[in-house]
Design a protein around this motif. Structure first.
Motif, PDB file in Angstrom:
ATOM      1  N   ALA A  16       5.382  29.378 -66.275  1.00  0.00           N
ATOM      2  CA  ALA A  16       6.343  30.440 -66.002  1.00  0.00           C
ATOM      3  C   ALA A  16       6.569  31.329 -67.214  1.00  0.00           C
ATOM      4  N   GLY A  17       6.344  30.823 -68.392  1.00  0.00           N
ATOM      5  CA  GLY A  17       6.576  31.600 -69.594  1.00  0.00           C
ATOM      6  C   GLY A  17       5.762  32.879 -69.644  1.00  0.00           C
ATOM      7  N   ASP A  18       4.640  32.945 -68.958  1.00  0.00           N
ATOM      8  CA  ASP A  18       3.810  34.141 -68.970  1.00  0.00           C
ATOM      9  C   ASP A  18       4.337  35.234 -68.058  1.00  0.00           C
ATOM     10  N   VAL A  19       5.212  34.839 -67.153  1.00  0.00           N
ATOM     11  CA  VAL A  19       5.653  35.804 -66.149  1.00  0.00           C
ATOM     12  C   VAL A  19       6.797  36.646 -66.699  1.00  0.00           C
ATOM     13  N   LYS A  20       6.416  37.842 -67.229  1.00  0.00           N
ATOM     14  CA  LYS A  20       7.459  38.753 -67.701  1.00  0.00           C
ATOM     15  C   LYS A  20       7.919  39.606 -66.533  1.00  0.00           C
ATOM     16  N   ILE A  21       9.202  39.764 -66.397  1.00  0.00           N
ATOM     17  CA  ILE A  21       9.709  40.587 -65.302  1.00  0.00           C
ATOM     18  C   ILE A  21      10.614  41.680 -65.852  1.00  0.00           C
ATOM     19  N   LEU A  47      14.845  29.679 -64.097  1.00  0.00           N
ATOM     20  CA  LEU A  47      13.413  29.550 -63.858  1.00  0.00           C
ATOM     21  C   LEU A  47      12.613  29.614 -65.158  1.00  0.00           C
ATOM     22  N   GLY A  48      13.278  29.966 -66.227  1.00  0.00           N
ATOM     23  CA  GLY A  48      12.591  30.048 -67.520  1.00  0.00           C
ATOM     24  C   GLY A  48      11.647  31.232 -67.652  1.00  0.00           C
ATOM     25  N   VAL A  49      11.969  32.346 -67.021  1.00  0.00           N
ATOM     26  CA  VAL A  49      11.121  33.534 -67.186  1.00  0.00           C
ATOM     27  C   VAL A  49      11.874  34.586 -67.999  1.00  0.00           C
ATOM     28  N   PRO A  50      11.149  35.295 -68.886  1.00  0.00           N
ATOM     29  CA  PRO A  50      11.820  36.384 -69.605  1.00  0.00           C
ATOM     30  C   PRO A  50      12.077  37.572 -68.680  1.00  0.00           C
ATOM     31  N   LEU A  51      13.302  38.057 -68.711  1.00  0.00           N
ATOM     32  CA  LEU A  51      13.682  39.183 -67.845  1.00  0.00           C
ATOM     33  C   LEU A  51      14.231  40.309 -68.716  1.00  0.00           C
ATOM     34  N   THR A  52      13.662  41.511 -68.542  1.00  0.00           N
ATOM     35  CA  THR A  52      14.147  42.683 -69.272  1.00  0.00           C
ATOM     36  C   THR A  52      14.924  43.564 -68.313  1.00  0.00           C
ATOM     37  N   ASN A  69       7.558  52.592 -68.294  1.00  0.00           N
ATOM     38  CA  ASN A  69       7.536  51.827 -69.526  1.00  0.00           C
ATOM     39  C   ASN A  69       7.264  50.350 -69.251  1.00  0.00           C
ATOM     40  N   PHE A  70       7.782  49.832 -68.135  1.00  0.00           N
ATOM     41  CA  PHE A  70       7.486  48.448 -67.750  1.00  0.00           C
ATOM     42  C   PHE A  70       5.987  48.246 -67.557  1.00  0.00           C
ATOM     43  N   THR A  71       5.337  49.238 -66.939  1.00  0.00           N
ATOM     44  CA  THR A  71       3.905  49.079 -66.709  1.00  0.00           C
ATOM     45  C   THR A  71       3.167  49.048 -68.046  1.00  0.00           C
ATOM     46  N   SER A  72       3.670  49.797 -69.021  1.00  0.00           N
ATOM     47  CA  SER A  72       3.050  49.732 -70.354  1.00  0.00           C
ATOM     48  C   SER A  72       3.210  48.352 -70.961  1.00  0.00           C
ATOM     49  N   GLN A  73       4.259  47.674 -70.563  1.00  0.00           N
ATOM     50  CA  GLN A  73       4.543  46.374 -71.172  1.00  0.00           C
ATOM     51  C   GLN A  73       3.864  45.222 -70.441  1.00  0.00           C
ATOM     52  N   ASN A  74       3.064  45.557 -69.436  1.00  0.00           N
ATOM     53  CA  ASN A  74       2.372  44.526 -68.673  1.00  0.00           C
ATOM     54  C   ASN A  74       3.313  43.522 -68.036  1.00  0.00           C
ATOM     55  N   MET A  75       4.336  44.038 -67.417  1.00  0.00           N
ATOM     56  CA  MET A  75       5.208  43.159 -66.646  1.00  0.00           C
ATOM     57  C   MET A  75       4.417  42.607 -65.465  1.00  0.00           C
ATOM     58  N   LYS A  76       4.765  41.414 -65.075  1.00  0.00           N
ATOM     59  CA  LYS A  76       4.038  40.815 -63.939  1.00  0.00           C
ATOM     60  C   LYS A  76       4.690  41.186 -62.615  1.00  0.00           C
TER      61      LYS A  76
END
Ligand SMILES: Nc1ncnc2c1ncn2[C@@H]1O[C@H](COP(=O)(O)OP(=O)(O)OP(=O)(O)O)[C@@H](O)[C@H]1O
Ligand SMILES: Nc1ncnc2c1ncn2[C@@H]1O[C@H](COP(=O)(O)OP(=O)(O)OP(=O)(O)O)[C@@H](O)[C@H]1O
Ligand SMILES: [Mg+2]
Ligand SMILES: [Mg+2]
Lengths: 296, 500, 313, 313
Positions: A16-21, A47-52, A69-76
């Motif tokens: 889950a750590g890879d899933v940036k939202i 859930l242990g996911v980073p959320l911006t 900007n989210f798309t630039s950050q490779n959000m999942k």
């Protein structure tokens, strides 16, 4: 086609750590959305996911910028709480182009496909408000409506639902509709002014709780007695006022639940799981009788 | 040549509270220099502003080439061939010299401003007035005298048939005045009619042909320019003035102002002198010699790199105006509009500005007391006004200058630096100011007077210091200070180094 | 450093701040310095920049235009309404929308030049009027933009966003007007010393009409770009953008007292604002703190510039 | 008309506009001219008026303060947070809240006086910083005000609203400062010609500190009044009020280029805005048209004033 936006097939489930939202909230100047964010953040933590979370400050184009900007950050996955249902389409399309799934929360998106819409229906809520207000007024009397920021979809939909709903009660007359911009101070001022020209009203519909609380201030002792006030959102302050008996009812939208659901499903879709197209978080009429359900 | 070109008949103009012009007649002929003479506030500037389209007369008419004309805007005046140099600068500080010279009518190619042509033309004009600056220089960085020369060049650019000059020599030193007069003579010989306003009486005979005297908004006489100065003064002021420079020298006391080795790179170097109690020290020099810079540095308005200043035995910190004032130093700046006045405020407010702190008790200002003091000094200086409540912006130039001086007279400082104090002030009022300087020194104060008006420096100073290119180049006691002696010092240093 | 470079730097101090900001962000976030992100920044700067170019004219004359955001919205709504609801062909609707912007500007100028209203009041009134009219025309709902016009919000050849192109074109137009035309030079003269300009034969009132009309016209273009990006004209679009536009102009080195300002500076000012917002998003700064950080960085950016300029003197 | 009356009228032109507006409204709506409604107007003008008194100081010096609305919110949030959440006694919390306003003002002034930032930029930065801090402290949610302080929002003896009282007191303080104190006179001098003021021995930088500190302090008072009326401090309170406050000052006869302005004029300006909004509510003007009408009336009010003044000359 719930999983249409699923691009996270490569992500190992469990990591889950890879899933940036990313989440763009329409505004944080309103406790309702602050709660929505709180629900989302709690769920993300669980859930242990980073959320911006970003604040679009009620500006549709700022929101498009934030999604870009989210798309630039490779959000999942991206959660959008649209400032405006129509104006959010280009943002969703931008995300779509780089195959990032988008979940709309609280308001839908018109003119672009989202992976999921988590919402409560504002038009239906407006209707419920009309019915509840009518009931508490004994189906007769004069009503004023405090409108939100003119031109916003929340104001449009709630206002529309209310006017449709109130038509069913021929003895109820809407004597004035004035904007108070979703703002408590303006709710107070506008209500004070309206009382000058309409001293004999027995009902108020405010398109959010903030304005309703302002109106209650203006009504003073009359609130909850001669004049029934119905708000919208079910914010903590609103619920307190219901307990106190000054606010007759609020159309509670359970913003925390909206936020939770959105994050929950965003994580699922990011991991490639399929999700439902629509999650309807029920709107409920919060009144003194059922207040315990909400404050618990 | 000398046929009539412009005639003014019965011109009348009223401002709120003042009748500025009360029926003025004026006749202007080609190829003549027509001097307008009058006390401060007599209505000279108002008169010419109606010829230039800045104001519109209430009554009366203007006849050009025998036909009555309506001059409603500056554009109208330009089209009719009337160019004007105003008493107050009309330059745009943030634009370059070149742009100011072609303000409102830049050369264009294909609809676009032709910058090259603009600078070429500017260079020609600057050469004509003998001003050695790059057309790309920002106007705001020029000293006040150079600005005046730019104003003159700007008016020349119009190739006008009527050229109006409102006190062009007020801020110029002798050599620029010479250059200006050469230009004016040349124009006159080409048949241009020149209207010339000045408070320097000696200039009238040098450059003028005819003199019209204005008094209280009325034209009281038209006399030839060779009329004796005493007679002109009598016509203008209504009484003769026996002594133009009534300096009453005192026995000097201890040094009140000591300046040692004052230096700011690029502006002035190693300036040392002292001014003693009861003394008036003159500071002479050409335009750009650095006198103003030194004065500002002494007062703390600008920084300096090295050297020191002492007032009454107290050493001043550089750049500390408040400390300088506390030690008893005052400065009347040369640029009244930019540095001296709150143009939008009234006379009382302006006069009370320097003494504001003294009139304050426990944070509250004694405004009634300030008003009384203001009324007194305004009376002493003979400020012509409709009342202490008149906006300073609407005062005549000379009366504005009196206000700048007046606020410092109220402060009663022990050392007063006056930078071009009588710029634009009429003969009568000048004498009043000189008397005030006398009474300052009589009570043990010291005065440092910077002036480009050589007769004034010489006539009023007990000692004359001469500056050139940022250095003190000489000192002359009163009895040796003649115009020639001062100029010799001021120019000698310069001639070797300036590239023409 | 050669003296020419020094002069150039002192005139383009904001650029230094922009570079510092960009370097800092590229160190802090690996996502910042990608082509796609930089183009995003360009797109995000476009609307503010175009509004700010228009505001530059006004500010140079010593005025202020608070109505630009509202006028942008009104123009876009007009375009969308005429072509979608009234069925006018889109080129005609676009022309009328531009004309609406110009007319708003002329109305501002008329109040200022002939009515002698302070620009702040005249344009504040227009801020309300134009916004209100946008709401009235649209009945408060967004109106879809005609597809042909919406291409203005698109990307050419897959990477060059049209809004960036429009911004650059408008910037060049603004620079040429300011530097090379009579009107432009007259603007500087009026802002520097209105009385001197008048006495030099410049028709000050007429120039003010042109100035505010340009500002209105630029606002209309900005409104159309904004609506195209969203594919719909919003009655509340660009609300509050006036402060951003003015900030961009002032960050770019203009003075609100008039007589100073350059199109390039304004461009840099708008970029600074956009880079800042973009960077804060990339760095995932919390929403509440973002406003604080933006405030601090704006102050720092201009502070660095003024301090550098002072030490240079 | 005696010449004294004429002078007085030309200095108080906004008053004429206010009277015309009031007469028009009392003809259009029978509810307007009741004591209770007029007191309502007073209450509704209070916050803007108090902010505007503070802004008057700044505008007289030739500056501008965009941060007043945010500072008001920050002060109120501070008060509510300290007394409700941290349990500080309310008098101490109130003092700290006022200090917060003053400190924000001092920060503005430091940037302007020593950092040589344009006031527009410095206070725009503070607008963001103070608002952001208010959000951070409150976590975005309203905080209840202590009951003792909330009485500031009440009514004394059943009819005299405390906000009106506070407004009048602050107005008198502003008028006294401006007319009678050293600081006040120095403000006019600095706004009239900063260089001349400096050369006359006025400590310009120190005076600017005082000026902006006053503006911050007044904003804090306004914030407390606002929060008391609602019995809760809102992090987004008074957003956008800066434009209203500045408008009130300018409508009241001040010039944004400095040197001019009076507390009484500002008071009238704030009343005009409040009367206008109140009247539109009473007349039930539609939401969309309200902004148009407000814009038109503001322009007309100032236009009448300037035209009358011109014809008097
Ligand atoms: N705009 C104005 N409003 C009110 N009064 C004015 C205005 N302009 C000039 N005056 C007044 O008109 C009178 C004549 O002024 P004017 O400037 O013509 O004098 P002047 O002869 O040029 O004096 P000086 O030698 O000092 O320049 C003065 O009393 C002045 O105060
Ligand atoms: N055009 C210019 N370009 C560069 N430096 C200039 C220019 N004009 C003036 N300066 C600088 O300013 C110094 C002093 O100028 P300023 O004119 O104030 O001197 P001043 O002796 O007081 O003469 P003024 O008679 O004009 O008052 C000059 O020595 C010169 O170094
Ligand atoms: Mg004169
Ligand atoms: Mg000098």
């Amino acid at each position: 086609s719930g999983g249409s936006g699923g691009s996270g097939g490569t992500t190992a489930p469990g990591a889950a750590g890879d899933v940036k939202i990313g989440m763009s909230v329409s505004t944080l100047n309103n406790p309702y959305f602050v709660q929505l964010r709180a629900g989302a953040e709690e769920e993300a933590k669980k859930l242990g996911v980073p959320l911006t979370v970003t604040d679009a400050q009620n500006d549709a184009s700022q929101q498009v910028n934030q999604v870009q900007n989210f798309t630039s950050q490779n959000m999942k996955a991206i959660i959008v709480n649209p400032v405006d249902s129509d104006a959010a389409a280009p943002a969703v399309k931008a995300a779509d182009r780089v195959k990032i799934p988008v979940i709309a929360v609280d308001r839908g998106v018109n003119g672009a496909e989202v992976a999921q819409t988590v919402a409560s229906d504002n038009v239906a809520g407006g209707k419920l408000a009309a019915q509840e207000l009518a009931k508490q007024m004994g189906e007769k009397g004069k009503v004023v409506v405090l409108q939100g920021v003119p031109g916003t979809s929340a104001s449009r939909d709630r206002g529309q639902g209310f006017s449709e709903g109130i038509k069913a009660f021929p003895n109820i007359q809407v004597v004035a509709q004035q904007p108070a911009d979703f703002d408590r101070t303006k709710g107070l001022d506008v209500m004070t002014n309206l009382l000058q020209s309409n001293p004999d009203i027995s009902g108020v519909f405010a398109e959010n709780d903030e304005m309703a609380l302002g109106a209650i201030k203006a009504l003073g002792a009359k609130a909850g007695k001669e004049v029934k006030v119905v708000g919208f959102d079910g914010t903590p302050d609103g619920l307190k006022a219901i307990q106190a008996g000054t606010l007759a009812a609020s159309i509670a939208q359970q913003p925390k639940l909206l936020g939770q659901q959105a994050v929950d499903n965003a994580v699922k879709v990011a991991k490639g799981e399929s999700i439902q197209k629509v999650v309807a978080v029920p709107v409920k009429v919060a009144t003194k009788e059922n207040i315990a359900e909400f404050t618990g | 040549m000398n046929q009539e070109i412009l005639r003014v008949e019965g011109l009348r103009k009223r401002f709120p509270g003042v009748l500025a012009l009360d029926g003025v007649d004026l006749e202007l002929r080609t190829g003549e220099v027509h001097v307008l003479l009058g006390e401060n506030g007599a209505g000279k500037s108002t008169l010419i502003k109606m010829l230039s389209g800045a104001y519109h007369p209430d009554e009366g008419r203007i006849v050009l080439d025998g036909r009555p004309v309506e001059i409603r805007t500056a554009g109208d005046a330009q089209r009719l061939g009337i160019a004007t140099i105003y008493q107050e600068f009309n330059l745009v500080p943030d634009l370059t010299v070149g742009e100011n010279l072609s303000l409102g009518r830049p050369p264009r190619r294909f609809g676009f401003v032709d910058v090259k042509a603009m600078h070429r033309k500017a260079k020609e004009l600057l050469d004509r007035v003998g001003l050695d600056v790059d057309p790309r220089t920002r106007i705001g960085s020029l000293g006040i005298a150079r600005m005046q020369m730019v104003e003159i060049a700007k008016a020349l650019a119009l190739d006008a048939r009527v050229l109006i000059m409102d006190e062009p020599t007020a801020v110029l030193t002798t050599s620029e005045v010479e250059k200006l007069f050469a230009i004016v003579r040349q124009l006159r010989d080409q048949g241009v009619a020149v209207v010339f306003i000045t408070h320097h009486l000696e200039e009238i005979a040098q450059i003028g042909d005819t003199v019209t005297v204005l008094r209280d908004g009325r034209s009281v006489a038209e006399v030839p320019a060779n009329t004796p100065e005493n007679e002109l003064v009598r016509l203008m002021v209504g009484r003769p003035i026996d002594q133009q420079y009534p300096r009453a020298a005192e026995e000097p006391g201890q040094a009140l102002l000591k300046v040692e080795g004052l230096t700011r790179r690029g502006a002035f170097e190693d300036v040392s002198f002292e001014v003693r109690a009861g003394e008036v020290v003159g500071l002479a020099g050409l335009v750009g010699a650095g006198r103003t810079e030194v004065a500002r540095a002494i007062f703390g308005a600008d920084r300096y790199d090295s050297g020191q200043v002492e007032v009454d035995g107290r050493r001043l910190r550089p750049g500390d105006i408040d400390g300088a004032m506390a030690a008893g130093l005052g400065l009347v700046p040369e640029d009244r509009k930019g540095q001296g006045l709150l143009l939008g405020a009234d006379i009382a407010e302006n006069l009370g500005l320097v003494t504001l702190g003294r009139a304050t008790h426990a944070g509250f200002v004694d405004r009634a007391g300030q008003r009384t003091a203001a009324a007194k000094v305004a009376g002493q200086l003979g400020v012509r006004m409709s009342g202490l409540g008149q906006e300073v912006r609407t005062l005549s130039g000379g009366n504005q200058q009196k206000v700048v001086i007046g606020k410092w007279l109220l402060a009663d400082v022990s050392v007063l630096i006056l930078d071009e104090p009588t710029r634009g002030i009429d003969v009568g009022a000048k004498v009043e100011i000189y008397q005030l300087i006398n009474s300052l020194t009589a009570s043990g104060h010291a005065v440092l007077m910077i002036s480009s008006d050589l007769p004034e420096v010489i006539g009023m100073s007990d000692r004359v210091l001469v500056m050139a290119r940022g250095r003190l180049v000489g000192e002359l006691p009163a009895d040796e200070a003649t115009q020639d002696a001062v100029m010799a010092l001021a120019v000698a240093e310069v001639e070797g180094t300036r590239v023409q | 450093m050669s003296s020419k470079t020094r002069v150039w730097l002192s005139e383009n101090g904001a650029l230094v701040a922009l570079v510092v900001l960009a370097v800092a962000l590229s160190l802090l976030s690996s996502d910042f310095l990608s082509v796609s992100n930089l183009l995003n920044v360009g797109v995000q700067a476009a609307v503010t920049a175009i509004l700010a170019f228009g505001a530059t004219f006004v500010i140079i004359t010593g005025g202020i235009d608070l109505s630009v955001g509202s006028v942008a919205a009104l123009s876009a709504i007009t375009l969308a309404y005429l072509s979608t609801t009234s069925g006018l062909p889109w080129p005609l609707a676009t022309l009328i929308a531009l004309a609406v912007g110009v007319v708003c500007g002329l109305a501002n100028a008329a109040l200022i030049a002939y009515g002698k209203l302070p620009p702040f009041i005249a344009t504040l009134a227009m801020l309300g009027i134009a916004r209100g009219l946008a709401l009235v025309i649209s009945q408060g709902s967004p109106i879809a933009m005609p597809d042909e016009v919406s291409h203005v919000g698109d990307t050419i050849a897959g990477y060059l966003p049209v809004p960036v192109l429009v911004m650059v074109v408008m910037g060049v137009i603004a620079a040429v007007i300011l530097n090379r035309t009579y009107v432009g030079r007259a603007m500087y003269a009026i802002g520097g010393n209105e009385e001197a300009a008048r006495l030099s034969g410049i028709k000050v009132n007429r120039m003010k009409l042109v100035t505010y009309a340009l500002s209105g016209g630029f606002a209309a273009v900005a409104g159309i770009v904004l609506a195209s990006r969203l594919a719909s004209a919003q009655p509340q679009a660009a609300a509050g953008y006036e402060l951003d536009a003015i900030a961009a102009v002032v960050i770019g080195g203009a003075s609100l007292s008039g007589g100073k300002g350059r199109a390039f500076g304004t461009f840099v000012g708008a970029l600074i604002l956009a880079v800042l917002r973009n960077g804060l998003n990339l760095l995932s700064v919390s929403a509440f703190w973002q406003q604080v950080v933006i405030g601090v960085v704006i102050a720092l950016a201009v502070l660095v510039d003024t301090l550098r300029r002072r030490s240079a003197n």
